[in-house]
Design a protein around this motif. Structure first.
Motif, mmCIF file in Angstrom:
data_model
loop_
_atom_site.group_PDB
_atom_site.id
_atom_site.type_symbol
_atom_site.label_atom_id
_atom_site.label_comp_id
_atom_site.label_asym_id
_atom_site.label_seq_id
_atom_site.Cartn_x
_atom_site.Cartn_y
_atom_site.Cartn_z
ATOM 1 N N ALA A 113 0.835 -1.210 0.000
ATOM 2 C CA ALA A 113 0.000 0.000 0.000
ATOM 3 C C ALA A 113 0.867 1.256 0.000
ATOM 4 C CB ALA A 113 -0.922 -0.003 1.214
ATOM 5 N N ARG A 114 1.972 1.198 0.754
ATOM 6 C CA ARG A 114 2.866 2.357 0.828
ATOM 7 C C ARG A 114 3.522 2.602 -0.535
ATOM 8 N NH1 ARG A 114 5.433 0.899 5.335
ATOM 9 N NH2 ARG A 114 7.226 0.097 4.235
ATOM 10 N N THR A 115 3.998 1.545 -1.177
ATOM 11 C CA THR A 115 4.591 1.680 -2.513
ATOM 12 C C THR A 115 3.593 2.316 -3.466
ATOM 13 O OG1 THR A 115 5.914 -0.308 -2.187
ATOM 14 C CG2 THR A 115 5.573 0.369 -4.467
ATOM 15 N N LEU A 116 2.354 1.818 -3.419
ATOM 16 C CA LEU A 116 1.316 2.327 -4.319
ATOM 17 C C LEU A 116 1.074 3.827 -4.090
ATOM 18 C CD1 LEU A 116 -0.738 1.053 -6.441
ATOM 19 C CD2 LEU A 116 -2.429 1.131 -4.605
ATOM 20 N N GLY A 117 0.989 4.228 -2.830
ATOM 21 C CA GLY A 117 0.718 5.633 -2.508
ATOM 22 C C GLY A 117 1.891 6.554 -2.824
ATOM 23 N N GLU A 118 3.090 6.128 -2.460
ATOM 24 C CA GLU A 118 4.278 6.976 -2.689
ATOM 25 C C GLU A 118 4.490 7.229 -4.177
ATOM 26 O OE1 GLU A 118 7.434 4.834 -0.756
ATOM 27 O OE2 GLU A 118 6.923 5.656 1.231
ATOM 28 N N TYR A 152 -2.801 3.169 1.774
ATOM 29 C CA TYR A 152 -2.484 3.782 0.472
ATOM 30 C C TYR A 152 -2.692 5.300 0.540
ATOM 31 C CZ TYR A 152 -3.941 5.716 -4.005
ATOM 32 O OH TYR A 152 -4.114 6.563 -5.072
ATOM 33 N N GLN A 153 -3.829 5.699 1.113
ATOM 34 C CA GLN A 153 -4.139 7.136 1.182
ATOM 35 C C GLN A 153 -3.148 7.888 2.061
ATOM 36 O OE1 GLN A 153 -8.031 8.722 1.440
ATOM 37 N NE2 GLN A 153 -9.031 6.782 0.972
ATOM 38 N N ARG A 154 -2.765 7.282 3.183
ATOM 39 C CA ARG A 154 -1.796 7.961 4.069
ATOM 40 C C ARG A 154 -0.464 8.175 3.357
ATOM 41 N NH1 ARG A 154 -4.279 4.766 7.795
ATOM 42 N NH2 ARG A 154 -2.656 3.168 7.768
ATOM 43 N N ALA A 155 -0.005 7.140 2.636
ATOM 44 C CA ALA A 155 1.275 7.262 1.926
ATOM 45 C C ALA A 155 1.191 8.337 0.848
ATOM 46 C CB ALA A 155 1.666 5.909 1.314
ATOM 47 N N TYR A 156 0.072 8.380 0.130
ATOM 48 C CA TYR A 156 -0.104 9.390 -0.919
ATOM 49 C C TYR A 156 -0.081 10.795 -0.316
ATOM 50 C CZ TYR A 156 -2.123 12.003 -4.821
ATOM 51 O OH TYR A 156 -2.334 12.910 -5.830
ATOM 52 N N ARG A 164 1.264 11.847 2.360
ATOM 53 C CA ARG A 164 2.576 12.281 2.843
ATOM 54 C C ARG A 164 3.359 12.940 1.715
ATOM 55 N NH1 ARG A 164 2.474 7.573 6.136
ATOM 56 N NH2 ARG A 164 3.474 6.335 4.516
ATOM 57 N N GLY A 165 3.061 12.539 0.462
ATOM 58 C CA GLY A 165 3.787 13.095 -0.690
ATOM 59 C C GLY A 165 3.090 14.302 -1.306
ATOM 60 N N LEU A 166 1.772 14.335 -1.279
ATOM 61 C CA LEU A 166 1.016 15.411 -1.924
ATOM 62 C C LEU A 166 -0.179 15.789 -1.064
ATOM 63 C CD1 LEU A 166 0.477 14.723 -5.770
ATOM 64 C CD2 LEU A 166 1.536 16.715 -4.720
ATOM 65 N N ALA A 167 -0.406 17.084 -0.897
ATOM 66 C CA ALA A 167 -1.536 17.534 -0.076
ATOM 67 C C ALA A 167 -2.860 17.276 -0.807
ATOM 68 C CB ALA A 167 -1.398 19.021 0.211
ATOM 69 N N VAL A 168 -3.878 16.905 -0.039
ATOM 70 C CA VAL A 168 -5.202 16.662 -0.616
ATOM 71 C C VAL A 168 -6.239 17.451 0.177
ATOM 72 C CG1 VAL A 168 -6.979 14.910 -1.059
ATOM 73 C CG2 VAL A 168 -4.558 14.318 -1.321
ATOM 74 N N ASP A 169 -7.059 18.210 -0.522
ATOM 75 C CA ASP A 169 -8.176 18.887 0.135
ATOM 76 C C ASP A 169 -9.368 17.923 0.133
ATOM 77 O OD1 ASP A 169 -9.747 21.391 0.961
ATOM 78 O OD2 ASP A 169 -10.844 20.667 -0.800
ATOM 79 N N ASP A 170 -9.878 17.587 1.328
ATOM 80 C CA ASP A 170 -10.899 16.541 1.413
ATOM 81 C C ASP A 170 -12.221 16.915 0.744
ATOM 82 O OD1 ASP A 170 -9.654 14.278 2.700
ATOM 83 O OD2 ASP A 170 -9.379 15.615 4.416
ATOM 84 N N GLY A 171 -12.574 18.200 0.788
ATOM 85 C CA GLY A 171 -13.792 18.641 0.112
ATOM 86 C C GLY A 171 -13.691 18.401 -1.393
#
Ligand code: ADP
Ligand code: MG
Length: 272
Positions: free
Chosen positions: A94-99, A222-226, A228-235
């Motif tokens: 999951a971490r590989t996928l997200g990063e 997966y989402q946590r790893a992603y 950490r690399g790119l900010a996501v606005d939840d809305g």
């Protein structure tokens, strides 16, 4: 000239054949798909130049009247299969996928690549009149209109079956749906795809339940790893998901229609 070898994979869009020395041929099913195949090659090259792990695209050719991409062959199973064989690697997969996905989202897309929002608009509009009720479609199009454009590389079909596991890490394949757009739009589709896969009919209930909860754990990691690399606005993420769910009808998978409709109805204003 190399001849077509063994079939190594196939899906809705293409067949993949061995193609001589360390290469494969991704032969499109659609004879009119030449322009999109050229865009895929451009996108793969942009990703490779930016240092992302992508098979090197060698050339664009035509075989039996169909466009094909010759690219380096990658030796390794899809992350999906690696995970099925070694389920205890769930967190590292999951971490590989997200990063890796976050890294792709930082890469500038070629300027002439199909626009993400235009692609989504085409799919939603194309699904109206079929299983997608008109008021829900109009609402989804409105939601899409309020979302931003972008100039980043958006893979379009990023999930555990389209990343191959090699000793040096994940390698991203299947660039059929690549667009130029906003990374959160691309992340939204992957979040949905990662949550979707169902166990085959007839699977014992206990296994189905276990599978669903592991899927939730995997999606979270997966989402946590992603993030950490790119900010996501939840809305925005929720709004992109609405557009993707509406667009999904265009793919014509009847077994999904009911769940897709329920997803939209639960979020739409009463008037839609
Ligand atoms: N560059 C490659 N090297 C090795 N195998 C590949 C490569 N590209 C595709 N494949 C194989 O073909 C399968 C399907 O390829 P993919 O590009 O994902 O097409 P589809 O649109 O059918 O999903 C993959 O799961 C993989 O087994
Ligand atoms: Mg694929």
């Amino acid at each position: 000239m190399t001849s077509r070898g063994r079939l190594v994979g196939q899906g809705r869009e293409a067949e993949i054949f061995e193609w001589g020395d360390g290469a494969v041929l991704r032969l499109m099913r659609d004879p009119a798909g030449g322009e999109r195949a050229a865009q895929q090659v451009e996108a793969m090259r942009a990703a490779l130049e930016a240092g992302a792990p992508v098979p090197a695209a060698r050339e664009l050719i035509e075989v039996d009247g169909r466009p094909g991409i010759v690219m380096d062959r990658v030796d390794g199973p899809a992350l999906m299969d690696a995970l099925a064989r070694r389920p205890w690697t769930l967190f590292s997969v999951a971490r590989t996928l997200g990063e890796l996905h976050a890294k792709l989202g930082t890469i500038e897309a070629p300027a002439d690549l199909l626009e993400q929002r235009a692609f989504l608009r085409m799919k939603i509009s194309g699904a109206v009149g079929g299983a997608l009720p008109d008021p829900l479609a109009s609402w989804a199009l409105e939601v899409l209109d309020g979302l931003p454009d972008g100039d980043r590389l958006c893979h379009g079909e990023y999930h555990v079956s389209n990343v191959l596991a090699t000793p040096s890490g994940g390698v991203v394949i299947d660039w059929t749906n690549v667009t130029r757009g906003h990374p959160t739009g691309d992340f939204a589709r992957s979040v949905l795809l990662t949550a979707m896969g169902e166990a085959p009919p007839g699977t014992p209930r206990i296994i189905t339940m276990l599978r669903r909860s592991l899927q939730g754990v995997f999606n979270g990691a997966y989402q946590r790893a992603y993030r950490r690399g790119l900010a996501v606005d939840d809305g925005s993420l929720e709004r992109w998901k609405i557009a993707h769910v509406a667009a999904r009808f265009f793919e014509g998978i009847e077994s999904e229609y009911q769940a897709l409709t329920r997803y939209l109805e639960a979020r739409a204003p009463r008037s839609a």
